[in-house]
Design a protein around this motif. Structure first.
Motif, PDB file in Angstrom:
ATOM      1  N   PHE A 179       1.305  -0.853   0.295  1.00 43.60           N
ATOM      2  CA  PHE A 179       0.036   0.112  -0.157  1.00 43.60           C
ATOM      3  C   PHE A 179       1.105   1.421   0.466  1.00 43.60           C
ATOM      4  CE2 PHE A 179      -3.264   3.396   2.367  1.00 43.60           C
ATOM      5  CZ  PHE A 179      -3.381   3.357   1.726  1.00 43.60           C
ATOM      6  N   LEU A 180       1.706   1.187   0.892  1.00 46.70           N
ATOM      7  CA  LEU A 180       3.149   2.233   0.613  1.00 46.70           C
ATOM      8  C   LEU A 180       3.384   2.594  -0.761  1.00 46.70           C
ATOM      9  CD1 LEU A 180       4.813   4.932   2.279  1.00 46.70           C
ATOM     10  CD2 LEU A 180       6.267   2.872   2.896  1.00 46.70           C
ATOM     11  N   GLU A 181       4.123   1.139  -1.299  1.00 46.54           N
ATOM     12  CA  GLU A 181       4.875   1.559  -2.604  1.00 46.54           C
ATOM     13  C   GLU A 181       3.096   2.131  -3.654  1.00 46.54           C
ATOM     14  OE1 GLU A 181       5.795  -2.479  -3.085  1.00 46.54           O
ATOM     15  OE2 GLU A 181       7.480  -2.171  -1.437  1.00 46.54           O
ATOM     16  N   ALA A 241       0.451   3.987  -3.091  1.00 48.55           N
ATOM     17  CA  ALA A 241       0.211   5.671  -2.967  1.00 48.55           C
ATOM     18  C   ALA A 241       1.351   5.998  -3.011  1.00 48.55           C
ATOM     19  CB  ALA A 241       0.008   5.547  -0.819  1.00 48.55           C
ATOM     20  N   THR A 242       2.377   6.148  -2.934  1.00 49.07           N
ATOM     21  CA  THR A 242       3.538   7.001  -3.021  1.00 49.07           C
ATOM     22  C   THR A 242       3.742   6.559  -5.029  1.00 49.07           C
ATOM     23  OG1 THR A 242       4.910   5.281  -1.485  1.00 49.07           O
ATOM     24  CG2 THR A 242       6.295   6.911  -3.315  1.00 49.07           C
ATOM     25  N   LYS A 243       3.603   5.850  -5.203  1.00 49.00           N
ATOM     26  CA  LYS A 243       3.424   5.515  -7.278  1.00 49.00           C
ATOM     27  C   LYS A 243       2.303   6.667  -7.459  1.00 49.00           C
ATOM     28  CE  LYS A 243       4.048   3.020 -10.644  1.00 49.00           C
ATOM     29  NZ  LYS A 243       3.207   2.831 -12.058  1.00 49.00           N
ATOM     30  N   LYS A 244       1.350   6.662  -6.486  1.00 48.52           N
ATOM     31  CA  LYS A 244       0.283   7.138  -7.218  1.00 48.52           C
ATOM     32  C   LYS A 244       0.083   8.746  -7.122  1.00 48.52           C
ATOM     33  CE  LYS A 244      -4.427   7.207  -8.703  1.00 48.52           C
ATOM     34  NZ  LYS A 244      -4.357   7.745 -10.107  1.00 48.52           N
ATOM     35  N   SER A 245       0.553   8.904  -5.689  1.00 44.89           N
ATOM     36  CA  SER A 245       0.512  10.275  -5.497  1.00 44.89           C
ATOM     37  C   SER A 245       2.068  11.269  -5.777  1.00 44.89           C
ATOM     38  CB  SER A 245       0.501  10.478  -3.536  1.00 44.89           C
ATOM     39  OG  SER A 245       1.825  10.091  -3.450  1.00 44.89           O
ATOM     40  N   GLY A 246       3.036  10.505  -5.900  1.00 43.63           N
ATOM     41  CA  GLY A 246       4.753  10.684  -6.899  1.00 43.63           C
ATOM     42  C   GLY A 246       5.589  11.427  -5.835  1.00 43.63           C
ATOM     43  N   GLU A 247       4.612  11.151  -3.567  1.00 42.76           N
ATOM     44  CA  GLU A 247       5.627  11.377  -2.684  1.00 42.76           C
ATOM     45  C   GLU A 247       6.538  10.930  -1.608  1.00 42.76           C
ATOM     46  OE1 GLU A 247       4.909  15.226  -2.131  1.00 42.76           O
ATOM     47  OE2 GLU A 247       3.860  15.183  -4.252  1.00 42.76           O
ATOM     48  N   ILE A 259      -0.270   9.289   6.924  1.00 42.27           N
ATOM     49  CA  ILE A 259       0.599   8.921   6.627  1.00 42.27           C
ATOM     50  C   ILE A 259       1.147   7.479   7.383  1.00 42.27           C
ATOM     51  CG2 ILE A 259       3.260   9.346   6.270  1.00 42.27           C
ATOM     52  CD1 ILE A 259       2.227  12.457   5.623  1.00 42.27           C
ATOM     53  N   ARG A 260       1.546   7.719   8.668  1.00 38.96           N
ATOM     54  CA  ARG A 260       1.983   6.382   9.062  1.00 38.96           C
ATOM     55  C   ARG A 260       1.190   4.911   9.524  1.00 38.96           C
ATOM     56  NH1 ARG A 260       5.182   4.654  10.994  1.00 38.96           N
ATOM     57  NH2 ARG A 260       5.785   3.237  13.171  1.00 38.96           N
ATOM     58  N   MET A 261      -0.609   5.549   8.904  1.00 40.89           N
ATOM     59  CA  MET A 261      -0.832   4.450   8.315  1.00 40.89           C
ATOM     60  C   MET A 261      -0.809   3.305   7.034  1.00 40.89           C
ATOM     61  SD  MET A 261      -4.739   5.377  10.355  1.00 40.89           S
ATOM     62  CE  MET A 261      -5.885   4.077   9.822  1.00 40.89           C
ATOM     63  N   ILE A 262      -0.545   4.230   6.423  1.00 44.14           N
ATOM     64  CA  ILE A 262      -0.114   4.294   4.704  1.00 44.14           C
ATOM     65  C   ILE A 262       1.396   3.539   4.491  1.00 44.14           C
ATOM     66  CG2 ILE A 262       1.014   4.643   2.470  1.00 44.14           C
ATOM     67  CD1 ILE A 262      -1.183   7.401   2.816  1.00 44.14           C
ATOM     68  N   GLN A 263       2.239   3.840   6.040  1.00 48.15           N
ATOM     69  CA  GLN A 263       3.182   3.445   6.244  1.00 48.15           C
ATOM     70  C   GLN A 263       3.530   1.540   6.958  1.00 48.15           C
ATOM     71  OE1 GLN A 263       5.756   6.234   8.970  1.00 48.15           O
ATOM     72  NE2 GLN A 263       6.211   7.453   7.313  1.00 48.15           N
ATOM     73  N   MET A 264       2.046   1.802   7.743  1.00 50.54           N
ATOM     74  CA  MET A 264       2.082   0.257   8.177  1.00 50.54           C
ATOM     75  C   MET A 264       0.862  -0.165   7.462  1.00 50.54           C
ATOM     76  SD  MET A 264       1.325   1.622  12.365  1.00 50.54           S
ATOM     77  CE  MET A 264       1.259   0.164  12.607  1.00 50.54           C
ATOM     78  N   GLY A 265       0.388   0.158   6.271  1.00 50.24           N
ATOM     79  CA  GLY A 265       0.270  -0.929   4.752  1.00 50.24           C
ATOM     80  C   GLY A 265      -2.214  -1.157   5.228  1.00 50.24           C
TER      81      GLY A 265
END
Lengths: 208, 281
Positions: free
Chosen positions: A37-39, A41-47, A76-82
């Motif tokens: 999920f982190l990957e 969201a990172t790819k989709k947002s570019g952040e 953001i924390r929850m994205i990092q935790m999947g």
């Protein structure tokens, strides 16, 4: 023990992660966190979301954070935790008004407004029902109004929204006042290039 | 001096008086605004909230129209439209893959030489405050006002590249040049929540209430803004009756342009009593 960990992410102003209380199995489970999920969201947002060090500047400046179920820093924390289901199903992603106060102040240059856009789009694509249904419906009514005429026509857009949301009573009086002031024109102003707009819409709404 | 002009949808609806006063003021300044042909809606917050690609392609069509009009830099009065067009410009300039995709969908070739400017930027940095001051017939002497910038003009600064994002001064400088007295206050860049005005009225009422009451506490007799959504939202969701102006309206008052009554009739809170008490009608 996982409760302590979740407590950390859902109570932004009481950071209470007592390491000594976390037993070995909890740490192991943290090690197993699904990073897909982190990957995504990172790819989709570019952040680069892994840069966040929880300074809470985003949440402190956010005008709608007090009304969100999950505060921006915790998103953001929850994205990092999947925690995909919780994030995409949150009211927070819909209550963000894209005012960009967070992104302007983030010491790690994470544009959280852009992230929120990406998360909303991911929620729609995954078919996660919007926790704030009416906000989503208004966006839809607005976009459909552009699709029809190339420009927004307030009167039909508002009727469309009312029909979608079945919320007929809210803001009747301000709406009438605007109408009486001549600020809600009855006739739409359609543009000539409606075919072009239609083509743009078709290309942009196509499944990738 | 000549610019191409993108009025935006609210020009014909909720911010009618912004458009009327803009044209009157520019006529006085002798600057021509050429409306771009067959422009479309910029997409606004609704589009970038749910469809990223669409939110870039809709403004891109307007950029292509401005390019072919060859009437000079593109001027945008509405803060929301300005932000959307600048977001697209940012992508067109910095992301080659996305630029190619947008160009292909919209059917144009982007020319980076086209400048996209906020109306306020044009007045301050292209026309200049000296020229503005030359046209002042009725200085706004003694008028205490709170300059409210909101979000879209100043944030994100990497996109808008306009003024300081935490303590902008453009409006303050313009108002001083008209003879008014901008007050110091801490809420000039706070969001008024206009995006949620129709769906979350209670939250918006709190956000607006705080901005308006803080302006009053700082000693302001009115608020001056440069965003159609902010103006409508601040007027309709407040309870203390503080008049909310567009900056172009106050320029019109100082320039003493004709037919100003029509503007005041469009306001939900009539600014006329305040202007009368200041001898500015």
């Amino acid at each position: 023990m996982s409760y302590r960990l979740y407590g950390f992410v859902t109570q932004p102003f009481r950071v209470d992660l007592r390491m000594e209380e976390i037993k070995l199995e909890t740490v192991t489970s943290v090690g197993k966190v699904d990073s897909s999920f982190l990957e995504e969201a990172t790819k989709k947002s570019g952040e680069d979301l892994s840069l966040c060090y929880q300074c809470l500047k985003c949440t402190a400046g956010c005008p709608t954070a007090p009304y969100m179920d999950i505060r921006p820093n915790n998103i953001i924390r929850m994205i990092q935790m999947g925690m995909k289901r919780e994030v995409l199903g949150s009211s927070a992603i819909w209550l963000c008004v894209s005012c960009e106060t967070c992104g302007t102040r983030c010491p790690n240059k994470i544009d959280i407004g852009v992230l929120m856009d990406a998360l909303r789009e991911m929620a729609i694509k995954e078919g996660v029902p919007a926790r704030e249904k009416n906000i989503h419906l208004l966006h839809e009514a607005f976009v459909q109004s552009i699709r029809r005429g190339g420009r927004v026509h307030e009167a039909t857009m508002l009727i469309d929204y009312k029909l979608r949301s079945k919320d007929f009573m809210t803001d009747l009086i301000p709406g009438m006042m605007l109408f009486l002031k001549g600020k809600i024109p009855l006739l739409p102003s359609f543009i000539k290039g409606r075919e072009e707009i239609k083509r743009i819409f078709e290309r942009c709404t196509k499944e990738k | 001096m000549r610019f191409s002009f993108f009025p935006g949808c609210t020009d014909h609806s909720t911010s009618l008086e912004y458009g009327l006063s803009t044209h009157a003021v520019f006529k006085t300044l002798g600057v021509e605004l050429v409306e771009i042909e067959d422009w479309n809606c910029c997409g606004a917050a609704a589009t970038h909230s749910i469809n990223h690609l669409l939110s870039l392609c809709l403004p891109a069509r307007n950029i292509s129209k401005a390019q072919s009009s060859q009437a000079g830099p593109l001027v945008v009065p509405c803060a929301g439209c300005f932000n959307m067009l600048k977001r697209t410009e940012h992508v067109l300039k910095n992301d080659e893959a996305e630029r190619k995709e947008i160009e292909e969908i919209v059917g144009f070739t982007y020319q980076p030489s086209l400048e996209i400017l906020a109306l306020m930027d044009v007045i301050l940095n292209r026309i200049g405050l000296e020229k503005v001051q030359e046209k002042v017939k009725k200085p706004l002497k003694g008028l205490k006002l709170a300059c409210y910038y909101g979000c879209a003009l100043v944030r994100h600064p990497k996109i808008t590249q306009l003024d300081d994002p935490e303590n902008p001064q453009y409006l303050d400088r313009l108002m001083k040049s008209l003879g008014a007295e901008p007050v110091e206050w801490s809420y000039k860049i706070d969001c008024c929540g206009a995006d949620l005005a129709l769906t979350y009225g209670e939250v918006v009422k709190k956000l607006v209430g705080r901005i308006v009451s803080m302006a009053k506490e700082a000693g302001a007799q009115c608020i001056v803004t440069s965003c159609g959504l902010c103006q409508a939202n601040l007027e309709m969701r407040q309870e203390i009756g503080l008049p909310i102006f567009y900056f172009t309206e106050l320029m019109g008052v100082a320039f003493d342009v004709e037919k100003r009554d029509g503007w005041w009739k469009k306001h939900m809170i009539s600014p006329k009593p305040l202007l009368e008490s200041m001898g500015l009608v």
